[in-house]
Write an enzyme that holds these catalytic residues in place. Structure first.
Site, PDB file in Angstrom:
ATOM      1  CE  LYS A   1      47.975  67.230  86.176  1.00  0.00           C
ATOM      2  NZ  LYS A   1      47.176  66.218  86.918  1.00  0.00           N
TER       3      LYS A   1
ATOM      4  CD  GLU B   1      54.899  57.552  98.079  1.00  0.00           C
ATOM      5  OE1 GLU B   1      54.949  56.522  97.365  1.00  0.00           O
ATOM      6  OE2 GLU B   1      53.854  58.001  98.577  1.00  0.00           O
TER       7      GLU B   1
ATOM      8  CB  CYS C   1      52.306  54.497  97.799  1.00  0.00           C
ATOM      9  SG  CYS C   1      51.611  55.804  96.817  1.00  0.00           S
TER      10      CYS C   1
ATOM     11  CD  GLU D   1      52.375  50.262  93.627  1.00  0.00           C
ATOM     12  OE1 GLU D   1      52.693  50.884  92.596  1.00  0.00           O
ATOM     13  OE2 GLU D   1      52.341  50.792  94.747  1.00  0.00           O
TER      14      GLU D   1
HETATM   15  P1  ADP Z   1      48.731  56.757  88.768  1.00  0.00           P
HETATM   16  O1  ADP Z   1      49.182  55.519  88.115  1.00  0.00           O
HETATM   17  O2  ADP Z   1      48.563  56.670  90.237  1.00  0.00           O
HETATM   18  O3  ADP Z   1      47.600  57.454  88.046  1.00  0.00           O
HETATM   19  P2  ADP Z   1      50.506  58.579  87.563  1.00  0.00           P
HETATM   20  O4  ADP Z   1      51.959  58.527  87.770  1.00  0.00           O
HETATM   21  O5  ADP Z   1      49.977  58.221  86.231  1.00  0.00           O
HETATM   22  O6  ADP Z   1      49.945  57.676  88.713  1.00  0.00           O
HETATM   23  O7  ADP Z   1      49.896  59.987  87.939  1.00  0.00           O
HETATM   24  C1  ADP Z   1      50.265  60.696  89.104  1.00  0.00           C
HETATM   25  C2  ADP Z   1      50.190  62.177  88.802  1.00  0.00           C
HETATM   26  O8  ADP Z   1      51.119  62.449  87.753  1.00  0.00           O
HETATM   27  C3  ADP Z   1      48.823  62.664  88.303  1.00  0.00           C
HETATM   28  O9  ADP Z   1      48.583  63.973  88.787  1.00  0.00           O
HETATM   29  C4  ADP Z   1      49.021  62.702  86.793  1.00  0.00           C
HETATM   30  O10 ADP Z   1      48.193  63.644  86.149  1.00  0.00           O
HETATM   31  C5  ADP Z   1      50.470  63.142  86.699  1.00  0.00           C
HETATM   32  N1  ADP Z   1      51.129  62.787  85.425  1.00  0.00           N
HETATM   33  C6  ADP Z   1      50.821  61.786  84.572  1.00  0.00           C
HETATM   34  N2  ADP Z   1      51.617  61.814  83.486  1.00  0.00           N
HETATM   35  C7  ADP Z   1      52.469  62.859  83.663  1.00  0.00           C
HETATM   36  C8  ADP Z   1      53.536  63.400  82.902  1.00  0.00           C
HETATM   37  N3  ADP Z   1      53.901  62.898  81.731  1.00  0.00           N
HETATM   38  N4  ADP Z   1      54.189  64.470  83.417  1.00  0.00           N
HETATM   39  C9  ADP Z   1      53.868  64.992  84.608  1.00  0.00           C
HETATM   40  N5  ADP Z   1      52.852  64.540  85.361  1.00  0.00           N
HETATM   41  C10 ADP Z   1      52.156  63.481  84.906  1.00  0.00           C
END
Ligand code: ADP
Length: 495
Positions: free
Chosen positions: A189, A264, A298, A397
């Site tokens: 994904k 991570e 990161c 961060e």
């Molecule tokens: P960032 O702050 O770097 O955008 P996120 O943790 O929001 O990091 O997103 C990292 C990945 O996790 C992306 O692919 C995002 O679509 C996915 N993501 C965001 N929310 C969810 C969720 N509730 N469940 C699973 N994956 C998610």
């Protein structure tokens, strides 16, 4: 990324490109037909759309991966065959190097130079794990007369990989290369903000000989597609890179169906500079560690710990460097590009505003290139110091081009401050005293510690992952092969 209705476009603008996902070896739209607009961070303009998948699409992708594992030709491939396919993919990526770099630079807003480096590392991931595919050996266990016991590394089965937007190429290589080398099938994904190169890599993987369903790339919103993947009962193992909040959510969802997880989750990595450090060598490396990808990595070295006796010399040198840094569009020759989106830009600007309100001294501010469109998401490089260790800037961060300088008295004070964080991903120690360098490296609680360096090559060979809130499990290096597989022990009673 935006999910609003498509906008009317002016006629001189190039036509929008509509990307498709890769499910079961074929291009696929979302079952609902919904799409997400992709915005170029350099100018804030929509330039492409991607499918907005949901649970239904995730079900199809996971089913394809399951078929590939249980019934397809993938399970009959020898480890050497898997390695050959990965090597083909590495070669194909090298052949499409410029195309992938241009795609990624526009999608993420990173400078073309940085995107090219990412694609070189991407190619290296497949090369490295191609060579490792047939070299993961098991063990024998002495049980005494009458028994033979031995271990084998087995694939988990279906891996769900959820990756962020900051480096779709490197993140795709980092998660899929070792997982494929070990014989897993994957549903990746990609992030809604930047994912186009992940789709292209999946297309190239098919050309390289990967059977259908072994590598599926789905696009969509985290709460929909990501959550559906993390919760899917037929996913055997999940690898997640992103924020600590979502990491917690993903791990809880995985726990509901007993899937293993590597996480991570970012960092607040210290660069510890002693008075005897070679400042000339340290300065460009430390600067790059916070401006690379506009600070959106990161392992960004976001805290610069400086021995008090060298404070004047070090802060003067860094202030001069930061004042000269220029951010501009991805296609220009600038030090770094824009941030990924409006939300991230506002978030970083708020950090800066609050630090100023609290009267944290600002030592330097870089500039935004005059050619940068005002609609792009630019934040100049900023240097603060001294930053209190217990302040927001000293602890949170930021994920932007903001470096906090913190003074320390001596070695034990430096270790204490370095460890005074919830995170533990990376660290740098800068000194010419070898014994001290090693003492500090052992004492700092983080997954990687560099001495007189920070970031080496793409780090493909180097086990990577966090202590504490930075996550658990290890990616990269040969250790990733352990995380992307599990042990089977066979015990024979032969009398
Ligand atoms: P960032 O702050 O770097 O955008 P996120 O943790 O929001 O990091 O997103 C990292 C990945 O996790 C992306 O692919 C995002 O679509 C996915 N993501 C965001 N929310 C969810 C969720 N509730 N469940 C699973 N994956 C998610």
């Amino acid at each position: 990324m935006t999910v609003s209705a498509p906008r009317k476009r002016e006629s001189h603008i190039e036509p929008l490109k509509h990307y498709q996902m890769i499910i079961d070896g074929r291009p696929a739209d979302s079952a609902s037909g919904a799409r997400i607009e992709m915005i170029c961070p350099s100018d804030g303009q929509v330039f492409a759309t991607i499918p907005r998948s949901n649970k239904e699409d995730i079900n199809l992708a996971v089913a394809a991966a399951r078929r590939a594992i249980d019934k397809g030709s993938w399970r009959h491939k020898t480890p050497a065959d898997r390695g050959r396919i990965l090597m083909n993919l590495s070669t194909l990526i090298a052949k499409h190097h410029e195309e992938l770099s241009q795609l990624d630079a526009r999608d993420v807003g990173k400078t073309i130079k940085s995107a090219r480096n990412d694609v070189t590392v991407l190619s290296r991931y497949y090369e490295y794990y191609a060579g490792a595919a047939d070299k993961t050996v098991g063990t024998t266990i002495p049980l005494g007369k009458g028994f033979t016991a031995m271990t084998f590394r087995e694939p988990h089965g279906v891996i769900g990989a959820i990756i962020p937007w900051n480096s779709p190429t490197q993140m795709t290589g980092r998660t899929t290369a070792p997982a494929l080398a070990m014989g897993n099938a994957i549903v990746l994904k990609a992030a809604e903000d930047a994912c186009l190169s992940s789709i292209r890599i999946a297309e190239l993987a098919i050309e390289a000989g990967l059977p259908p369903g072994v590598l599926n790339v789905v696009t969509g919103i985290g709460e929909e597609a990501g959550a559906a993947l993390a919760a899917h009962k037929d996913v055997d193992f999940i690898t997640f890179t992103g924020s600590p909040e979502i990491g917690t959510f993903v791990q809880k969802a995985a726990a509901d169906h007993h899937a293993g997880v590597t996480l991570e989750l970012g960092g607040k990595s210290p660069q510890i500079v002693f008075a005897d450090a070679n400042l000339e060598e340290a300065l460009p490396v430390i600067t790059n560690a916070i401006i690379a990808n506009s600070g959106q990595i990161c392992v960004a070295g976001s805290r610069l710990l400086v021995e008090e006796s060298a404070w004047q010399k070090v802060t003067k040198a860094f202030a001069a460097r930061f004042n000269s840094l220029i951010t501009g569009p991805h296609h220009g020759d600038y030090d770094f590009g824009p941030l990924i989106n409006q939300k991230q830009r506002d978030r970083v600007l708020q950090f800066i505003k609050r630090a100023k309100t609290r009267k944290t001294p600002m030592l330097a501010e870089g500039s935004i290139a005059p050619e940068a469109p005002p609609s792009g998401f630019y934040v100049p490089a900023i240097l603060f110091g001294p930053v209190p260790t217990d302040s927001e800037l000293g602890r949170e961060e930021v994920f932007g081009p903001v470096l906090s300088i913190i003074p320390f008295k001596d070695e034990s004070d430096a270790i204490c401050i370095a460890n005074d964080t919830e995170y533990g991903l990376g660290a740098g120690v800068w000194t010419q005293d070898g014994a001290r360098a090693l003492r500090v490296a052992h004492a700092v609680r983080s997954g990687q510690v560099y001495i007189n360096a920070f970031g080496a090559g793409g780090g493909v060979e180097l086990p990577f992952g966090g202590f504490k809130k930075s996550g658990h499990g290890r990616e990269k290096g040969l250790e990733a092969l352990q995380d992307f597989s599990t042990t089977k022990t066979i015990i024979i009673n032969h009398g």
